[in-house]
Design an enzyme around this catalytic site. Structure first.
Site, PDB file in Angstrom:
ATOM      1  N   VAL A 168       0.841  -1.202   0.000  1.00  0.00           N
ATOM      2  CA  VAL A 168       0.000   0.000   0.000  1.00  0.00           C
ATOM      3  C   VAL A 168       0.874   1.250   0.000  1.00  0.00           C
ATOM      4  O   VAL A 168       0.596   2.227  -0.699  1.00  0.00           O
ATOM      5  CB  VAL A 168      -0.959   0.007   1.197  1.00  0.00           C
ATOM      6  N   ASP A 169       1.931   1.246   0.779  1.00  0.00           N
ATOM      7  CA  ASP A 169       2.866   2.370   0.765  1.00  0.00           C
ATOM      8  C   ASP A 169       3.460   2.555  -0.632  1.00  0.00           C
ATOM      9  O   ASP A 169       3.632   3.689  -1.103  1.00  0.00           O
ATOM     10  CB  ASP A 169       3.996   2.136   1.764  1.00  0.00           C
TER      11      ASP A 169
END
Length: 368
Positions: A168-169
């Protein structure tokens, strides 16, 4: 050769992963990236280990911080805030991932800078936006959990799993980089900067692509399926005589070719498996039949024949094997950067895009 972003100055007030990944990509493209860190401790990931390299430096930090210089300023002090403001006002791009409201308290919010720097592209990365979710913790595994990714990742509903990397980062960092480039293009045309807001939850929902669309478009809530694909079969991992392989027969032609490699013409003619929809409906029987053949021989033999037949397939490699594969394919996945602060050059994974006119640069090692 000149980089695509030569002359662009980036004031980097980010730490951990999403922001630093974004700014590293901009640095690869020629931007001058000045990373602002806390005095004494610096970016949190400087201590995130093991693993540490032979010089005792955390490989986590090094993975996303090449092509940057670093300064240590205490934003809690008047001197630190003044220096930071001076940097922000001479920058083309400012990017930050502090908790919502922090930059305003430091006098470094967008509204506090825009009048003096109307061309500034200002990007904020948060976990859940700066509204009702401003106070929620924005760590990647938390977003994987609340954002639905863990609900479709893992072997069964009793064992929801995060991904093996903070994906997600990474997605948020890519979205931020894309937004910054679009905003710079707009500034080239108009002279006007703008504020960009990227949050991890929206980035994940966008990255869920077909799984998210299944819900919003058809009220179908995806479930955990291990390595199976929800809409295609056979499209998953299979056991062979010695190791697991991934097979992705995405259409009828590829399935017929797979059956030919397996030496099972009857399988291709079975009414249960004639179309992809049939194969998905009868997946357990199909998987059992394919596996019965594959376990009789080692993976390397099957993979060679599948490649010749045009069936997408590959072994389940370790990261070491993956880097070796990319090297063998001539993709040059690892680059070295001279680093006087280390006993040997800094080795890093290469920028993933090749440019014919403005190639990525590798000039600065991760800053000490």
């Amino acid at each position: 050769m000149a980089g695509a972003l030569d002359g662009v100055v980036v004031a980097d007030f980010t730490r951990i992963l999403a922001g630093p990944y974004c700014t590293m990509l901009l640095g690869d493209l020629g931007a001058e990236v000045i990373k602002v860190e806390r005095p004494g401790t610096g970016d949190d990931t400087r201590t995130w280990g093991p693993p540490f390299d032979r010089d005792g430096r955390a490989t986590y930090f090094d993975s996303v911080n090449r092509n940057k210089s670093s300064v240590a300023w205490d934003l809690g002090s008047a001197e630190g805030r003044a220096a930071a403001r001076q940097l922000a006002l001479r920058a083309d791009v400012m990017i930050e991932n502090f908790p919502a409201g922090s930059m305003d308290r430091f006098g470094l919010g967008y509204d506090q800078l825009a009048d003096a720097a109307p061309g500034l592209v200002y990007c904020s990365i948060t976990g859940f936006g700066d509204g009702a979710g401003a106070g929620l913790p924005g760590y990647d595994p938390v977003v994987q959990a609340v954002g639905g990714l863990m609900s479709i990742t893992g072997p069964d509903p009793e064992h929801p799993s995060k991904t093996g990397v903070a994906v997600v980062d990474v997605i948020a960092g890519l979205h931020a980089a894309m937004g910054i480039l679009a905003a710079l293009r707009h500034r080239d045309r108009t002279g006007a900067g703008q504020r960009l807001q990227v949050n991890l939850l929206n980035s994940l929902l966008s990255g869920l692509v077909n799984q998210a669309q299944a819900y919003v478009g058809a009220d179908v809530v995806a479930r955990m399926r291990g390595n199976e694909h929800p809409s295609i079969a056979p499209f998953e991992t299979f056991a062979t005589g010695d190791r697991q392989i991934m097979i992705c027969a995405g259409n009828d032609r590829q399935f017929t070719a797979l059956c030919q490699v397996l030496g099972d013409a009857v399988l291709a003619e079975d009414d249960r498996f004639r179309t992809n929809a049939d194969r998905v409906a009868h997946r357990p029987s199909l998987v059992a039949a394919v596996t019965a053949h594959l376990v009789t021989r080692p993976a390397a033999e099957w993979l060679a024949e599948l490649a010749d037949a045009g069936v997408p397939a590959g072994p389940v490699n370790s990261i070491a094997e993956a880097v070796t594969l990319a090297t063998d394919l001539g993709l040059a996945p690892v680059v070295e950067i001279a680093d006087p602060s280390r006993s040997e050059p800094s080795r890093t994974i290469a920028h993933p895009v090749r440019y014919s006119a403005t190639p990525a640069r590798y000039e600065l090692p991760p800053p000490a």
